[in-house]
Design a protein around this motif. Sequence first.
Motif, PDB file in Angstrom:
ATOM      1  N   LEU A 245       2.923  11.900  -6.544  1.00 31.10           N
ATOM      2  CA  LEU A 245       3.356  13.292  -6.490  1.00 31.10           C
ATOM      3  C   LEU A 245       2.776  14.074  -7.662  1.00 31.10           C
ATOM      4  O   LEU A 245       2.266  15.180  -7.502  1.00 31.10           O
ATOM      5  N   PHE A 246       2.832  13.491  -8.859  1.00 38.94           N
ATOM      6  CA  PHE A 246       2.300  14.176 -10.033  1.00 38.94           C
ATOM      7  C   PHE A 246       0.796  14.391  -9.907  1.00 38.94           C
ATOM      8  O   PHE A 246       0.279  15.435 -10.304  1.00 38.94           O
ATOM      9  N   THR A 247       0.099  13.431  -9.366  1.00 34.02           N
ATOM     10  CA  THR A 247      -1.345  13.577  -9.178  1.00 34.02           C
ATOM     11  C   THR A 247      -1.635  14.724  -8.223  1.00 34.02           C
ATOM     12  O   THR A 247      -2.513  15.560  -8.486  1.00 34.02           O
ATOM     13  N   LEU A 248      -0.909  14.795  -7.123  1.00 32.24           N
ATOM     14  CA  LEU A 248      -1.137  15.860  -6.152  1.00 32.24           C
ATOM     15  C   LEU A 248      -0.816  17.234  -6.730  1.00 32.24           C
ATOM     16  O   LEU A 248      -1.544  18.194  -6.502  1.00 32.24           O
ATOM     17  N   THR A 249       0.273  17.327  -7.490  1.00 24.38           N
ATOM     18  CA  THR A 249       0.669  18.633  -8.007  1.00 24.38           C
ATOM     19  C   THR A 249      -0.133  19.030  -9.234  1.00 24.38           C
ATOM     20  O   THR A 249      -0.583  20.170  -9.344  1.00 24.38           O
ATOM     21  N   ASP A 250      -0.346  18.123 -10.165  1.00 20.69           N
ATOM     22  CA  ASP A 250      -1.007  18.471 -11.421  1.00 20.69           C
ATOM     23  C   ASP A 250      -2.522  18.491 -11.322  1.00 20.69           C
ATOM     24  O   ASP A 250      -3.171  19.455 -11.716  1.00 20.69           O
ATOM     25  N   LEU A 251      -3.100  17.427 -10.812  1.00 18.76           N
ATOM     26  CA  LEU A 251      -4.550  17.307 -10.820  1.00 18.76           C
ATOM     27  C   LEU A 251      -5.233  17.974  -9.633  1.00 18.76           C
ATOM     28  O   LEU A 251      -6.322  18.519  -9.761  1.00 18.76           O
ATOM     29  N   CYS A 252      -4.581  17.923  -8.479  1.00 15.67           N
ATOM     30  CA  CYS A 252      -5.203  18.472  -7.270  1.00 15.67           C
ATOM     31  C   CYS A 252      -4.761  19.897  -6.977  1.00 15.67           C
ATOM     32  O   CYS A 252      -5.290  20.539  -6.072  1.00 15.67           O
ATOM     33  N   GLY A 253      -3.766  20.388  -7.704  1.00 17.21           N
ATOM     34  CA  GLY A 253      -3.309  21.757  -7.511  1.00 17.21           C
ATOM     35  C   GLY A 253      -2.493  21.990  -6.258  1.00 17.21           C
ATOM     36  O   GLY A 253      -2.286  23.125  -5.858  1.00 17.21           O
ATOM     37  N   SER A 254      -2.001  20.940  -5.634  1.00 15.41           N
ATOM     38  CA  SER A 254      -1.158  21.100  -4.449  1.00 15.41           C
ATOM     39  C   SER A 254       0.218  21.582  -4.875  1.00 15.41           C
ATOM     40  O   SER A 254       0.774  21.113  -5.857  1.00 15.41           O
ATOM     41  N   ALA A 255       0.738  22.536  -4.139  1.00 10.59           N
ATOM     42  CA  ALA A 255       2.073  23.039  -4.441  1.00 10.59           C
ATOM     43  C   ALA A 255       3.094  22.248  -3.647  1.00 10.59           C
ATOM     44  O   ALA A 255       2.910  22.014  -2.453  1.00 10.59           O
ATOM     45  N   PRO A 256       4.165  21.795  -4.306  1.00  5.54           N
ATOM     46  CA  PRO A 256       5.206  21.095  -3.538  1.00  5.54           C
ATOM     47  C   PRO A 256       5.872  22.065  -2.569  1.00  5.54           C
ATOM     48  O   PRO A 256       6.009  23.249  -2.861  1.00  5.54           O
TER      49      PRO A 256
ATOM     50  N   ASP B   7       0.824  -1.206   0.000  1.00  5.77           N
ATOM     51  CA  ASP B   7       0.000   0.000   0.000  1.00  5.77           C
ATOM     52  C   ASP B   7       0.862   1.262   0.000  1.00  5.77           C
ATOM     53  O   ASP B   7       0.579   2.224  -0.717  1.00  5.77           O
ATOM     54  N   LEU B   8       1.900   1.251   0.813  1.00 10.70           N
ATOM     55  CA  LEU B   8       2.793   2.409   0.857  1.00 10.70           C
ATOM     56  C   LEU B   8       3.546   2.590  -0.457  1.00 10.70           C
ATOM     57  O   LEU B   8       3.803   3.716  -0.879  1.00 10.70           O
ATOM     58  N   ALA B   9       3.890   1.493  -1.118  1.00  5.61           N
ATOM     59  CA  ALA B   9       4.599   1.584  -2.391  1.00  5.61           C
ATOM     60  C   ALA B   9       3.755   2.300  -3.442  1.00  5.61           C
ATOM     61  O   ALA B   9       4.286   2.976  -4.319  1.00  5.61           O
ATOM     62  N   VAL B  10       2.444   2.180  -3.322  1.00  9.54           N
ATOM     63  CA  VAL B  10       1.555   2.851  -4.268  1.00  9.54           C
ATOM     64  C   VAL B  10       1.560   4.357  -4.042  1.00  9.54           C
ATOM     65  O   VAL B  10       1.609   5.136  -4.986  1.00  9.54           O
ATOM     66  N   VAL B  11       1.509   4.772  -2.787  1.00 13.85           N
ATOM     67  CA  VAL B  11       1.407   6.201  -2.504  1.00 13.85           C
ATOM     68  C   VAL B  11       2.755   6.905  -2.443  1.00 13.85           C
ATOM     69  O   VAL B  11       2.820   8.119  -2.560  1.00 13.85           O
ATOM     70  N   VAL B  12       3.833   6.162  -2.268  1.00 12.29           N
ATOM     71  CA  VAL B  12       5.170   6.745  -2.253  1.00 12.29           C
ATOM     72  C   VAL B  12       5.765   6.531  -3.645  1.00 12.29           C
ATOM     73  O   VAL B  12       6.628   5.697  -3.844  1.00 12.29           O
ATOM     74  N   SER B  13       5.248   7.272  -4.590  1.00 12.10           N
ATOM     75  CA  SER B  13       5.708   7.115  -5.959  1.00 12.10           C
ATOM     76  C   SER B  13       5.642   8.440  -6.683  1.00 12.10           C
ATOM     77  O   SER B  13       4.982   9.381  -6.236  1.00 12.10           O
ATOM     78  N   ALA B  14       6.308   8.512  -7.798  1.00 11.93           N
ATOM     79  CA  ALA B  14       6.279   9.727  -8.598  1.00 11.93           C
ATOM     80  C   ALA B  14       4.866  10.017  -9.084  1.00 11.93           C
ATOM     81  O   ALA B  14       4.437  11.177  -9.128  1.00 11.93           O
ATOM     82  N   GLU B  15       4.122   8.968  -9.427  1.00  8.21           N
ATOM     83  CA  GLU B  15       2.766   9.175  -9.918  1.00  8.21           C
ATOM     84  C   GLU B  15       1.892   9.850  -8.866  1.00  8.21           C
ATOM     85  O   GLU B  15       1.069  10.709  -9.184  1.00  8.21           O
TER      86      GLU B  15
END
Length: 69
Positions: free
Chosen positions: A45-56, A35-43
């Motif tokens: 991060l990209f989802t959070l920054t691109d689709l959700c508008g979260s700023a790194p 489960d952690l391997a799924v959320v600790v991934s580049a994808e």
Amino acid sequence: MRPGIRFGLIDHALLPLEDTLGATDPDALAQLKRDLAVVVSAEALFTLTDLCGSAPTRPSPAPYGPRPS
């Protein structure tokens, strides 16, 4: 093939659970690692920054290791 760096980091982070959860329910520990391997991934991060508008944000310096000069 991508390097599986996150798998080593997850194993290291969950090492304290080897004697507790790993001893009582090894399947649950293995599932937690997957489960952690799924959320600790580049994808993720990209989802959070691109689709959700979260700023790194810039990470805080680690409390150990070399200090910047």
